[in-house]
Every structure is written in C-alpha cells, then in structure tokens.
Design an enzyme around this catalytic site. Structure first.
Site: not given
Length: 207
Positions: A13-14, A16, A75, A158-159, A161, A181, A187
């Site tokens: 992944t890139k 952060p 993913d 992020f995303g 969340d 988290k 995850r």
C-alpha cells in the site's frame, strides 16, 4: 540463508493511514514493516477483481514475484445493507478515481438520505493475502459489524472511519485511538486469523 528476511514484510500500500494500521499490528511482533513508498519503482497494480480476495491476491502475488520477498496485501471495504452491499470492492473510489475520503463519505450519506427510512446496518470487511514466490498464498478474512452514522464524527482514522458507528462502544471508528481500533477493527480480526497459520508458513519459506 538470509535470517533477516522472515522479519521483513512489505505491506502493499501507499496509503499512510493503512500503513500506520499495519505498523501498529506488526512492529510489536518484531517485524520491520516496509510499504510501497519504500519502492517507488513499483507500479500500481490495477485492482480489476470483482471480489476482495481477487484484488488482494493480485496485489500480493504480483509484487512478491517482482521483489522476491514476503508481501501482505489487503483489500478492504465497507458494505452497507441498504445499498445492496455497496460500496464494497470499490469503497476507495466510490465517488471517483481520485479516491477522496470526504467525497466517498458524502456520497454514502447522500444515497442513504434519498431512501425512505433505510437500515443503517453495515460492516467493514478485510481480506488479507500473504504471498511469497516460493509459497502458496495464505488468504484470511475479518469483519466488524456496525452502523452508518448520520454525519461524520471523530478525527482519527481514514476512509469511512468517521461514518462507521460501533454501537457497543458508542463511538465511530474515527473516535477510537489507534490501539483501540487495532484491537477490534476488520484488519485486526483478519490478522488474528492470519496469526493462527502464518508461523508455519513463514518457517517453511526459509527452509
């Protein structure tokens, strides 16, 4: 034999935020966590699969073969009941190819707002694929159930969340600390399942 290799793992992944999530999970276990930011020469692997596993497998195996090292790809996405499981595998680019978190969240709220008293049930899903050129890939999954909040809350994460509300904690994912988290996230659940089988897999890798 390179005795250091089993302690190095590349997270494909890139992102952060995602890299930070995995670092919190792997570094306490003694792993040096690398990401694609450490390998700028590696081109993005296009996510053309129709399932979480297909996308994660393609990323992990393509990059593992290129670098000849252990690679973990995930993913992940959010699946919302009232939207027939959307955004699903296109969660990151739901509102467009520029992958804007704010735009994705706004689109979800807009779509739910257009429905008559919709269910707000949702779940985060994660598929992890651990790959190495000399090993059969490992595939595990993890999920966390929750609801879509009526507006974003929280500054962490992020995303999606800020929209993902966890009733048992009375908080969104973005209101949790990093450690909180990574105790309950999709995850974290996937990694716990991976931990049950990866030790033997890594040992066989360096025989």
């Amino acid at each position: 034999m390179n005795t250091e290799e089993p302690k190095r793992i590349l997270i494909a992944t890139k992102n952060p935020g995602k890299a930070k999530d995995f670092s919190l999970l792997f570094e306490p276990k003694g792993y040096q966590v690398m990401t694609l930011l450490d390998y700028p020469e590696i081109e993005d692997v296009e996510e053309t699969g129709y399932t979480f596993e297909a996308n994660a497998r393609k990323k992990a195996e393509t990059i593992a073969n290129r670098l000849h090292m252990t690679v973990l790809a995930d993913d992940s996405g959010i699946c919302i009941d009232a939207l027939d499981g959307q955004p699903g595998v296109v969660s990151a680019r739901f509102a467009g190819a520029d992958k804007s978190d704010a735009a994705n969240n706004a689109k979800v709220l807009s779509m739910l707002g257009a429905l008559d008293n919709p269910s707000r049930k949702a779940h985060f899903h994660c598929t992890l694929v651990l790959a190495h050129p000399e090993r059969e890939s490992l595939v595990v999954e993890g999920d966390i159930e929750g609801e879509i909040a009526k507006f974003p809350q929280g500054e962490n994460g992020f995303g999606y969340d800020p929209l993902f509300f966890i009733p048992s904690l009375n908080k969104t994912m973005a209101e949790l600390t990093g450690l909180e988290k990574n105790t309950i996230s999709h995850r974290a659940m996937a990694l716990k399942n991976l931990e049950k089988v990866w030790t033997e897999w890594l040992e066989k890798e360096v025989e």
